[in-house]
Design an enzyme around this catalytic site. Structure first.
Site, mmCIF file in Angstrom:
data_model
loop_
_atom_site.group_PDB
_atom_site.id
_atom_site.type_symbol
_atom_site.label_atom_id
_atom_site.label_comp_id
_atom_site.label_asym_id
_atom_site.label_seq_id
_atom_site.Cartn_x
_atom_site.Cartn_y
_atom_site.Cartn_z
ATOM 1 C CB CYS A 1 85.736 68.325 -19.482
ATOM 2 S SG CYS A 1 85.614 67.343 -17.984
ATOM 3 C CG HIS B 1 87.946 70.488 -11.999
ATOM 4 N ND1 HIS B 1 86.928 69.568 -11.870
ATOM 5 C CD2 HIS B 1 87.732 71.131 -13.170
ATOM 6 C CE1 HIS B 1 86.135 69.645 -12.931
ATOM 7 N NE2 HIS B 1 86.601 70.580 -13.725
#
Length: 453
Positions: A42, A10
């Site tokens: 996630c 990320h």
């Protein structure tokens, strides 16, 4: 300017994309251990559970996209040493085994985090799996097809999401955690009780307050042994937490005790040539004013973007974080931000809380769900420092509102009279956030603490 970036999930992907646009003349090289970038971990439980059928949707970039932006991508390369004095690094090609050195003017550390693997007897048995990256997700899916009983060790977000996925797939599921409550880092007992009761009604076995002492089996896992008993199982998923992946810079930049790199509000480390972002970092934490280790994708992309913008000079500060997060489990919607009473107690931070329980909209509407909101505040400053919500109705955006309130140092008195709309389809005439502020005021008035004008 020669830039080296280590890690491209990320924070790294966000940093690289922004650097390629901001500094088109720069020489940018990315070192990444995996063969992919930007995997949304996630969404791992959704992929395992079959909700996400096409795994490509869990990637929002690719090595090809970054290469097309002029970035040199060293995929499946492991950086094994960094000489911060000479601004030099050494990397190993994991495919060929070859090593080479490289130099940099600026180094951006976005190495993320790694799953904690506890030193438990039998940990190396087959079918004891980790849940972090894309490869591990595929392994879980493959092995779960033949598993009848799955044991999940660790009752954090990923752990409980996997419990839901396996239960919906028809597996027998046991959840183990050394703490006596699930989700204890995110929610107080009033909220975790709701989720635990739901798990019990669904015949999910919860072994809370138990510690795993060993794993048993010949070559493959056959049983998990705890300090209170034994569970026969044919598959174990370890979800006991994450540690910052910062060994390359140990002793070379300032860190917290757990190894998280300390950065200022411009993502700069204690070394002027090194910036850091994402799960390898400790972030400025607004509820306390200190630093905290909060490995969340939302924090990572913000920090990665800021690392790029502040690479040459400090131009845009990080506004800090509240550690805001949300979760959807078996039809329950929950979210939290900032301090809970549990976390505040652990930090020895004095707080008080008010709990509001009501219907999410007027009961004259065809349906109306229970909603439970807890707002935590400092009794002396009256400043809001945390909140939690749970309901079958999706009321989670209220926690984003409280997150902004914490960031802006809002008091419970201001919350009591903040302007919120009313529409019977969505809420009550007195918004439950207002009601929490009013309840907090009453609590303090009873103690002779009037609002300060």
């Amino acid at each position: 300017m020669k830039i080296a970036v280590i890690g491209a999930t990320h924070a790294g992907t966000a940093a690289v994309k922004n650097m390629a646009e901001l500094y088109p003349e720069a020489d940018i090289t990315v070192y990444e251990r995996n063969d992919n970038v930007s995997f949304l971990s996630c969404g791992l439980a959704l992929y395992v559970g079959g909700v996400v059928e096409d795994p490509q949707g869990l990637f929002y970039s690719s090595p090809e996209e970054l290469t097309a932006m002029g970035v040199r991508m060293r995929m499946q390369h492991d950086v094994i040493d960094i000489d911060t004095n000479r601004r030099r690094l050494r990397a190993k090609d994991l495919v060929t085994g070859e090593e080479h050195t490289d130099t940099y003017d600026k180094l951006v550390m976005t190495t993320g985090s790694a799953p904690i693997v506890p030193p438990i007897k039998g940990i190396d048995l087959d079918n004891i799996l980790l849940a972090k990256n894309f490869r591990q997700a595929n392994t879980i899916i493959e092995r779960a097809e033949k598993a009848e009983h799955v044991t999940v060790v660790g009752a954090g977000y990923i752990g409980v999401e996997l419990v839901e996925a396996f239960k919906q797939a028809g597996k027998r599921v046991t959840l183990i955690d050394g703490v006596d409550r699930i989700l204890n880092k995110y929610l107080d007992k009033e909220f975790t009780d709701v989720v635990e009761n739901d798990f019990t009604e669904r015949d999910i076995e919860m072994r809370l307050g138990e510690s795993v002492t060993s794993f048993e089996g010949t070559e493959r896992i056959e049983a998990v042994v705890t300090d209170q008993g034994k569970i026969d199982t044919d598959m174990v998923i370890l979800c006991v937490g994450f540690r910052p992946n910062t060994g390359l810079l140990k002793g070379k930049v300032d860190m917290l005790e757990n190894g998280a790199i300390k950065v200022d509000r411009y993502m700069r480390t204690s070394n002027p040539d090194i910036l850091a972002a994402g799960d390898c970092c400790a972030v400025p934490y607004n509820p306390t004013g200190g630093h905290a280790y909060i490995p969340l994708a939302t924090n990572a992309v913000r920090m990665g973007t800021l690392a790029a913008r502040n690479l040459e000079e400090p131009v845009m500060p990080h506004v800090g974080t509240q550690g805001t997060s949300g979760l959807h489990i078996f039809g329950l919607n929950m979210a939290s931000t900032g301090l809970t009473e549990t976390s505040a107690s652990a930090m020895e931070h004095t707080v008080e809380s008010v709990l509001v329980t009501e219907k999410h909209r007027p009961e004259f509407m065809p349906t109306s769900e229970d909603v439970q909101l807890k707002v935590t505040f400092e009794p002396e400053s009256r400043r809001i420092v945390g909140a939690q919500v749970i309901s079958k109705a999706d009321m989670t955006q209220a926690i984003n509102t409280i997150s902004a309130a914490i960031q802006g140092n809002m008091t419970i008195d201001e919350l009591a009279y903040t302007d919120f709309f009313f529409q019977p389809h969505f809420n009550q005439p007195w918004n439950f956030l207002n009601k929490a502020g009013l309840a907090a005021q009453k609590t303090l008035v009873r103690r002779g603490k009037q609002a300060v004008s």
